[in-house]
Design a protein around this motif. Structure first.
Motif: not given
Length: 499
Positions: A411-417, A473-486, A488-489
Motif C-alpha cells: 500500500x505504501x508503494x501504491x500511495x507513492x505511485x 515525455x520522458x520525465x527522467x524518473x529513478x528506478x524506485x519512482x518508476x516502480x512506485x508508478x507501476x 500504482x497502475x
C-alpha cells in the motif's frame, strides 16, 4: 607482311577464345539447369542477423500489405461490380467521383472510354451469382406498404448496428469524414457505383474478389451481411449530395442554366454496343497503351506484366488470421505493416494474454480519440491462434522481467505511485479509474489487467525508446519512482473500481 603476321596471330587466338567461351557457356548452362539450393541452417543464420537482437525468429515470412505488386483491384468482373455510368465517370475523372482516389486521370476521349468499357465487359465472367432477396427489399421506399417498410427498417437498423460495431469508418471516409488509416475509398456515393448482389458477395468473401485487398475478411453472418447491404444501399450518407443552383446561376424566371458536364456512357447505350468486336479491339489497345496492367490484373494482359502469385491456399493458424484479417494494414510486426495501431513486434512481452484473448474477440475502446480496433467477429480459435503466437514469437528477450511477478505492491508503494501520477500531471492525458482525466492517451483504469508490469517499467523508463511515435515525455524518473508508478497502475484491476 604485317597483315599476314596479324592474321596468324589472330588465328592463334581464335581457338583459345572459342574454347574459353565454350567453357563459360557450358558453366552457365550447368548453373541454369541446376536449381540453387541453400542449407536451412544458413537461412536461419541469415534471418538471425537481419533482425535486431532480442527479437524472435518467426516461423513464416510476413506478408506486408503495403508492398503489393499491384495496388488496384482485379478488373475481370468490374462490369458486374459497378454501374456502367459510374465506370464511365470514373475513368473520365477519378477524383471527381472519389475525392481520395489514387488512380490518375488518363485524359481519355469519350470514344476511348466507351471502347475500354466494352473491352472490360468482354473479359468478364458469364454472370454474377444472384442473391435471393425478398421482393419488397428491391422496391423504392415510397413504393412499399407500411408493413413492408417496417420489415425493411428492422433489417436497416440491424445493419446500422453492424456498421458501427465493425467501425468501418476507421478505414473508409464518408464524404471526406473518417478514414483515419487512409487505405479505403470514400463511400460517400457508393450507391451510384455497386449493385447489391456484388456488395453482398464482396462482404462475404473479399479475398475471392481481390486476394491482395487490404480490407479484412470480417466474420459476418448471412443476416449481418444482408443488414449491412440494406443500410449501405439506403442510408443518405452513402448517396450523392443533392446539387442546388445558386441564384446567380439561374436565368430569367429562376430557370437553372444548363451546365456542361462530363459526357458518360449510359447503361442503355452500353447494351447496344456490348460485344462489338471493333470496340473490344480498340479498348484493349487503349488499356495496353495506358498501362492499366501496372496497377490492375486484367485477364488476357498478364503476359505484359506477369505477377508471381502467393500460394495462400494452405495457410494455417495465425498466418491465416494475419492474411484474412489483414492485421498488418494497421499494425507493424518486425518493421512490416502499418503505423495506425500499436506495434505488435513485442506484444508477447508487453500484453497479458488472458486480456488480449478477450479483447480480440470483442475489442473495447482503449484510446478514446483514435486507434480503435474493428470488431472482426473473431472466433475463439482465431483469438487463441493469435495469443499463442504472440506469447511464443512476438517477444523481446532483452526487456526487463521479474517486476511484481510474484508479489503485490504494498500500500505504501501504491500511495507513492498515486502521488507521483498526479504530481507529474499524468492525468492531463490519461484517465485513471473512476476519477476521469485526459483522453489523449489510453485510459489506465484497467491497465493492470492489460499490460505486464515489466513492460510498464520499460515504457516509463524511456517512452520514446519503447515507442518511437509516443508523445509521452520522458520525465527522467529513478528506478524506485518508476516502480512506485507501476505499483500504482497494476493496483487498478478490472473489478476493483467497478470498471
Amino acid at each position: 607482311m604485317q597483315l599476314k603476321l596479324i592474321s596468324g596471330f589472330c588465328d592463334r587466338l581464335i581457338v583459345p577464345a572459342v574454347l574459353l567461351c565454350f567453357a563459360l557457356f557450358a558453366g552457365i548452362g550447368i548453373a541454369l539447369a541446376q536449381e540453387r539450393s541453400i542449407e536451412p541452417m544458413f537461412l536461419e543464420i541469415d534471418k538471425k542477423y537481419q533482425i535486431p537482437e532480442g527479437w524472435s525468429i518467426l516461423p513464416f515470412e510476413l506478408e506486408d500489405p503495403y508492398k503489393r505488386v499491384k495496388n488496384g483491384p482485379i478488373l475481370t468482373n468490374v462490369t458486374h461490380k459497378a454501374n456502367i455510368e459510374w465506370i464511365s465517370r470514373w475513368v473520365a475523372n477519378p477524383k471527381e467521383v472519389v475525392p481520395n482516389a489514387k488512380m490518375p486521370d488518363l485524359g481519355l476521349e469519350f470514344e476511348e472510354i466507351k471502347a475500354v468499357i466494352v473491352y472490360l465487359g468482354s473479359i468478364a465472367d458469364d454472370g454474377l451469382s444472384k442473391v435471393k432477396w425478398d421482393e419488397y427489399l428491391l422496391k423504392r421506399e415510397d413504393d412499399m406498404t407500411d408493413e413492408e417498410y417496417d420489415k425493411m427498417d428492422q433489417i436497416f437498423q440491424m445493419g446500422k448496428g453492424v456498421w458501427g460495431r465493425a467501425r468501418c469508418t476507421i478505414c473508409h471516409p464518408v464524404k471526406g469524414l473518417g478514414g483515419n488509416v487512409g487505405v479505403g475509398p470514400d463511400l460517400g456515393s457508393i450507391v451510384t457505383k455497386v449493385n447489391r448482389d456484388w456488395l453482398y458477395d464482396w462482404l462475404a468473401n473479399t479475398k475471392m474478389h481481390f486476394p491482395d485487398t487490404m480490407m479484412a475478411q470480417f466474420r459476418f453472418s448471412d443476416e449481418e451481411i444482408r443488414g449491412l447491404v440494406e443500410y449501405v444501399m439506403r442510408d443518405t450518407q452513402f448517396m450523392p449530395e443533392e446539387e442546388y443552383e445558386d441564384e446567380d446561376e439561374q436565368g430569367d424566371g429562376g430557370t437553372p442554366k444548363t451546365i456542361e458536364e462530363t459526357k458518360f456512357l449510359t447503361n442503355a447505350e452500353y447494351s447496344t454496343i456490348k460485344g462489338d468486336s471493333a470496340l473490344i479491339s480498340k479498348g484493349k489497345e487503349v488499356v495496353e497503351r495506358s498501362r492499366c496492367f501496372v496497377c490492375h490484373d486484367i485477364k488476357g494482359l498478364s503476359e505484359l506484366m506477369p505477377v508471381v502469385e502467393r500460394n495462400r491456399v494452405k495457410l494455417e493458424g495465425f498466418e491465416k488470421v494475419l492474411y484474412e484479417i489483414r492485421c498488418l494494414t494497421c499494425h507493424t510486426i518486425q518493421k512490416k505493416g502499418g503505423t495506425y495501431a500499436p506495434n505488435l513486434t513485442e506484444a508477447g512481452t508487453k500484453m497479458k494474454m488472458d486480456w488480449e484473448n478477450e479483447f480480440l474477440k470483442a475489442p473495447d475502446i482503449i484510446r478514446p480519440l483514435s486507434q480503435q480496433m474493428q470488431k472482426f467477429n473473431l472466433t475463439r480459435e482465431d483469438a487463441t491462434f493469435a495469443t499463442e503466437f504472440m506469447e511464443k514469437y512476438l517477444t523481446n528477450k532483452k526487456l526487463p522481467s521479474g517486476i511484481f511477478d510474484n508479489e503485490k505492491p504494498s500500500q505504501e508503494i501504491v500511495e507513492a505511485g498515486k502521488n507521483l501520477f498526479y504530481d507529474k500531471g499524468c492525468n492531463a492525458c490519461h484517465a485513471e479509474g473512476t476519477k476521469g482525466g485526459g483522453v489523449v492517451g489510453p485510459n489506465l483504469g484497467t491497465v493492470g489487467d492489460r499490460l505486464q508490469p515489466a513492460y510498464m517499467f520499460h515504457h516509463l523508463k524511456n517512452p520514446i525508446l519503447a515507442n518511437p511515435r509516443a508523445i509521452e515525455p520522458n520525465y527522467g524518473l529513478s528506478d524506485q519512482e518508476i516502480k512506485s508508478l507501476v505499483g500504482f497502475l497494476i493496483d487498478h484491476v478490472k473489478g476493483k473500481e467497478g470498471n
